[in-house]
Design a protein around this motif. Structure first.
Motif, PDB file in Angstrom:
ATOM      1  N   ARG A  55       0.832  -1.209   0.000  1.00 41.85           N
ATOM      2  CA  ARG A  55       0.000   0.000   0.000  1.00 41.85           C
ATOM      3  C   ARG A  55       0.866   1.258   0.000  1.00 41.85           C
ATOM      4  NH1 ARG A  55      -2.892  -0.372   4.772  1.00 41.85           N
ATOM      5  NH2 ARG A  55      -3.918  -2.151   3.844  1.00 41.85           N
ATOM      6  N   ASN A  81       3.896   1.652  -1.073  1.00 43.13           N
ATOM      7  CA  ASN A  81       4.648   1.807  -2.316  1.00 43.13           C
ATOM      8  C   ASN A  81       3.777   1.696  -3.564  1.00 43.13           C
ATOM      9  OD1 ASN A  81       7.721   1.935  -1.735  1.00 43.13           O
ATOM     10  ND2 ASN A  81       6.910   0.459  -0.267  1.00 43.13           N
ATOM     11  N   ARG A  82       2.480   1.555  -3.363  1.00 43.06           N
ATOM     12  CA  ARG A  82       1.496   1.504  -4.456  1.00 43.06           C
ATOM     13  C   ARG A  82       1.819   0.432  -5.499  1.00 43.06           C
ATOM     14  NH1 ARG A  82       2.826   6.891  -4.443  1.00 43.06           N
ATOM     15  NH2 ARG A  82       1.642   8.072  -2.941  1.00 43.06           N
ATOM     16  N   THR A 130       0.916  -3.934  -6.504  1.00 44.08           N
ATOM     17  CA  THR A 130       0.172  -5.157  -6.225  1.00 44.08           C
ATOM     18  C   THR A 130       0.903  -6.315  -6.879  1.00 44.08           C
ATOM     19  OG1 THR A 130      -1.214  -4.899  -8.181  1.00 44.08           O
ATOM     20  CG2 THR A 130      -2.083  -4.021  -6.116  1.00 44.08           C
TER      21      THR A 130
END
Length: 136
Positions: free
Chosen positions: A54, A56-57, A59
């Motif tokens: 989250r 470091n954005r 997935t």
């Protein structure tokens, strides 16, 4: 402290912040040693950390990263059949899809024939147990 990671899909390298600037002596010596020797288990545990993702954005794409190993037991024999699912790695999957693919059932049939304590349509990465009941 950062992790340099490479995306296997686009081959792009990114720098992920694991720890904000801090004095070296403020880190646990074992953890610091793990970073220095590039310990694969430490790196994997950090990449699987939802807070790091989250912050470091990013997935992780788990597409085709799992499979269900099943015995050769036939689904038309003894009923009900109790099945335990154990994850070697915390791969987020929808139980409904995992069970459908592993047992060769349609997803609608899974919803009718599977009794489970967790929601079948919600992704999980924790092990679970389910029961297959006889079909009509």
């Amino acid at each position: 402290m950062w992790l340099l990671v490479r995306c296997v899909s686009c081959d792009r390298t990114s720098k992920l912040t694991v720890h904000e600037r801090a004095p070296v002596r403020s880190f646990d010596p074992a953890e610091l040693h793990g970073y220095r020797v590039k310990d694969p288990e430490l790196v994997a545990s950090r990449l699987l950390d939802p807070l790091l993702a989250r912050r470091n954005r990013f997935t992780l794409d788990w597409t085709d990263a799992w499979r269900l190993h099943t015995s050769s037991a036939r689904l038309d024999e003894a009923w009900p059949i109790q099945v335990e699912v154990v994850f070697e790695d915390p791969v987020a999957v929808r139980p409904e899809r995992l069970i459908a693919q592993g047992l060769g059932l349609s997803r609608n049939e899974v919803l009718r024939r599977i009794k489970c304590d967790i929601p079948l349509r919600r992704p999980t990465s924790a092990g679970f147990t389910f029961t297959v009941i006889a079909g009509d």
